[in-house]
Design a protein around this motif. Sequence first.
Motif, PDB file in Angstrom:
ATOM      1  N   LYS A 147      50.585  15.185  42.426  1.00  0.00           N
ATOM      2  CA  LYS A 147      51.088  13.952  43.016  1.00  0.00           C
ATOM      3  C   LYS A 147      50.134  13.456  44.102  1.00  0.00           C
ATOM      4  N   PHE A 148      50.191  12.130  44.322  1.00  0.00           N
ATOM      5  CA  PHE A 148      49.364  11.489  45.336  1.00  0.00           C
ATOM      6  C   PHE A 148      50.258  10.649  46.240  1.00  0.00           C
ATOM      7  N   TYR A 157      53.018  10.808  40.674  1.00  0.00           N
ATOM      8  CA  TYR A 157      52.004  11.170  39.694  1.00  0.00           C
ATOM      9  C   TYR A 157      51.251   9.901  39.299  1.00  0.00           C
ATOM     10  N   PRO A 158      50.000  10.017  38.836  1.00  0.00           N
ATOM     11  CA  PRO A 158      49.266   8.809  38.434  1.00  0.00           C
ATOM     12  C   PRO A 158      49.953   8.026  37.324  1.00  0.00           C
ATOM     13  N   TRP A 159      50.779   8.712  36.516  1.00  0.00           N
ATOM     14  CA  TRP A 159      51.446   8.038  35.408  1.00  0.00           C
ATOM     15  C   TRP A 159      52.836   7.524  35.796  1.00  0.00           C
ATOM     16  N   ASP A 160      53.176   7.562  37.084  1.00  0.00           N
ATOM     17  CA  ASP A 160      54.464   7.046  37.560  1.00  0.00           C
ATOM     18  C   ASP A 160      54.393   5.540  37.812  1.00  0.00           C
ATOM     19  N   ASP A 162      53.073   1.579  38.307  1.00  0.00           N
ATOM     20  CA  ASP A 162      52.059   0.975  39.179  1.00  0.00           C
ATOM     21  C   ASP A 162      51.960   1.697  40.517  1.00  0.00           C
ATOM     22  N   GLU A 163      53.095   2.196  41.020  1.00  0.00           N
ATOM     23  CA  GLU A 163      53.058   2.910  42.303  1.00  0.00           C
ATOM     24  C   GLU A 163      52.204   4.168  42.209  1.00  0.00           C
ATOM     25  N   GLY A 164      52.389   4.921  41.126  1.00  0.00           N
ATOM     26  CA  GLY A 164      51.618   6.148  40.965  1.00  0.00           C
ATOM     27  C   GLY A 164      50.139   5.877  40.747  1.00  0.00           C
ATOM     28  N   TRP A 165      49.841   4.864  39.938  1.00  0.00           N
ATOM     29  CA  TRP A 165      48.434   4.553  39.668  1.00  0.00           C
ATOM     30  C   TRP A 165      47.735   4.062  40.938  1.00  0.00           C
ATOM     31  N   SER A 166      48.412   3.230  41.726  1.00  0.00           N
ATOM     32  CA  SER A 166      47.835   2.741  42.976  1.00  0.00           C
ATOM     33  C   SER A 166      47.639   3.879  43.981  1.00  0.00           C
ATOM     34  N   ALA A 167      48.578   4.814  44.019  1.00  0.00           N
ATOM     35  CA  ALA A 167      48.438   5.958  44.928  1.00  0.00           C
ATOM     36  C   ALA A 167      47.226   6.795  44.550  1.00  0.00           C
ATOM     37  N   PHE A 168      47.015   6.997  43.244  1.00  0.00           N
ATOM     38  CA  PHE A 168      45.843   7.740  42.778  1.00  0.00           C
ATOM     39  C   PHE A 168      44.551   7.026  43.188  1.00  0.00           C
ATOM     40  N   LEU A 169      44.486   5.718  42.968  1.00  0.00           N
ATOM     41  CA  LEU A 169      43.289   4.952  43.322  1.00  0.00           C
ATOM     42  C   LEU A 169      43.047   4.987  44.823  1.00  0.00           C
ATOM     43  N   ASP A 170      44.117   4.877  45.597  1.00  0.00           N
ATOM     44  CA  ASP A 170      43.985   4.810  47.047  1.00  0.00           C
ATOM     45  C   ASP A 170      43.466   6.115  47.633  1.00  0.00           C
ATOM     46  N   GLN A 171      43.879   7.239  47.055  1.00  0.00           N
ATOM     47  CA  GLN A 171      43.479   8.530  47.611  1.00  0.00           C
ATOM     48  C   GLN A 171      42.180   9.068  47.023  1.00  0.00           C
ATOM     49  N   ILE A 172      41.882   8.742  45.789  1.00  0.00           N
ATOM     50  CA  ILE A 172      40.712   9.330  45.130  1.00  0.00           C
ATOM     51  C   ILE A 172      39.548   8.341  45.022  1.00  0.00           C
ATOM     52  N   ILE A 173      39.817   7.093  44.660  1.00  0.00           N
ATOM     53  CA  ILE A 173      38.754   6.121  44.414  1.00  0.00           C
ATOM     54  C   ILE A 173      38.320   5.408  45.692  1.00  0.00           C
ATOM     55  N   ARG A 174      39.267   5.062  46.553  1.00  0.00           N
ATOM     56  CA  ARG A 174      38.945   4.293  47.758  1.00  0.00           C
ATOM     57  C   ARG A 174      37.898   4.981  48.655  1.00  0.00           C
ATOM     58  N   PRO A 175      37.984   6.281  48.929  1.00  0.00           N
ATOM     59  CA  PRO A 175      36.961   6.895  49.780  1.00  0.00           C
ATOM     60  C   PRO A 175      35.552   6.776  49.217  1.00  0.00           C
ATOM     61  N   VAL A 176      35.407   6.790  47.891  1.00  0.00           N
ATOM     62  CA  VAL A 176      34.085   6.650  47.276  1.00  0.00           C
ATOM     63  C   VAL A 176      33.559   5.236  47.508  1.00  0.00           C
ATOM     64  N   ILE A 177      34.426   4.226  47.364  1.00  0.00           N
ATOM     65  CA  ILE A 177      34.021   2.840  47.623  1.00  0.00           C
ATOM     66  C   ILE A 177      33.579   2.684  49.074  1.00  0.00           C
ATOM     67  N   ASP A 178      34.372   3.217  49.998  1.00  0.00           N
ATOM     68  CA  ASP A 178      34.045   3.113  51.424  1.00  0.00           C
ATOM     69  C   ASP A 178      32.681   3.731  51.719  1.00  0.00           C
ATOM     70  N   ASN A 179      32.430   4.893  51.155  1.00  0.00           N
ATOM     71  CA  ASN A 179      31.178   5.588  51.422  1.00  0.00           C
ATOM     72  C   ASN A 179      29.983   4.811  50.883  1.00  0.00           C
ATOM     73  N   ASP A 180      30.098   4.259  49.677  1.00  0.00           N
ATOM     74  CA  ASP A 180      28.995   3.491  49.096  1.00  0.00           C
ATOM     75  C   ASP A 180      28.711   2.231  49.912  1.00  0.00           C
ATOM     76  N   LEU A 181      29.756   1.540  50.339  1.00  0.00           N
ATOM     77  CA  LEU A 181      29.553   0.335  51.142  1.00  0.00           C
ATOM     78  C   LEU A 181      28.930   0.682  52.490  1.00  0.00           C
ATOM     79  N   ARG A 182      29.367   1.774  53.088  1.00  0.00           N
ATOM     80  CA  ARG A 182      28.807   2.187  54.383  1.00  0.00           C
ATOM     81  C   ARG A 182      27.313   2.462  54.248  1.00  0.00           C
ATOM     82  N   THR A 183      26.932   3.129  53.177  1.00  0.00           N
ATOM     83  CA  THR A 183      25.524   3.459  52.969  1.00  0.00           C
ATOM     84  C   THR A 183      24.680   2.204  52.814  1.00  0.00           C
TER      85      THR A 183
END
Length: 332
Positions: A147-148, A157-160, A162-183
């Motif tokens: 769960k996220f 869960y990611p399959w729960d 729109d809420e679950g899918w958004s939670a997955f993106l927010d916790q796993i994908i968002r930090p990668v976006i932030d890091n790339d933009l910062r660089t």
Amino acid sequence: MPRSAPRADDRRSGSFRKWAIVTVILAIILAVPTVIGAFGGFERTGGGEVAVVRNGGLLDDNRVRQVIDPGSSVTWIGWWSQIHRYPAQQRYYTITSTGGGERSGVDVVTVPSSDGVNMGIEGTLYFNLNLDHETLRSFDDKFGTRKFRSADGGTYYPWDGDEGWSAFLDQIIRPVIDNDLRTQVNSFRCAELVSSCSLVQNSGGQQTGLQQLGNNANIAKIQNAVNTSLAEDLKSTLGAEFLTNIHFNLSRVTLPKQVQDAVDQAQAAFAKVTEAQAKVAQARAEADANKARQDGYNRCPTCAEIEKLKALPQGITVYAPGNTGGVALPTR
């Protein structure tokens, strides 16, 4: 009269009825979940979703049983199996200060420029979930079994939905976006991304707006660099190429409120300077016109008197400058 003892036939009949009742009850107990399991063992997917099926029977393991492609017909998935539905169409993750992004309220990626100014970055990440069956099995094993936490504090869960899918993106994908933009943003000065930033920075010399016309090109460089690095960074972070067709659209670069306020004040001051310069230019032009007019009068005194007469208001019948007797003027 004394009661006679029950006959053997009656005893056997009573026992039979008891066993029959117990058997019927057991049959009902077993039949209900069996029927539920049978009807629940048929599933199908819509056109915009793909499903990963995991075993769930009483004697089964919990491994992935099968993957159902988008828009399938009715499919047998086994007794009491669990189905995990994921989006099969293009998805997006939006970062915006207008309140329409994945996180509630104001949401921007705040990263520093090379000269230390925090820049607000807004944009949208577009992508697809990899629909390869083996990749989906691996994705469900790695992320579909945990769960996220979402922005509202719930866990999904990611399959729960729109809420679950958004939670997955927010916790796993968002930090990668932030890091790339910062660089990428850290490679540019503030004024190279937002022209007005030069108004409030000590540049060590005079800078004009013409020197900052390349900021749109610099923003495009950041976007292209992010698109190049993001796919590899996501693959490295997630452990496989779970996301495909990745594209980041950088839509806006903003300044912190304090810096933007200073820019607004500077622009207002420049506007006042421009207004004052316009008034000076107007006064200078009027002075030049008056001088030229006076020079003409000096060369032609009669012309000056004619202009004076033209300038008199209507209804004046006497005009006697310097003469107490006056001069009668014809009435109009």
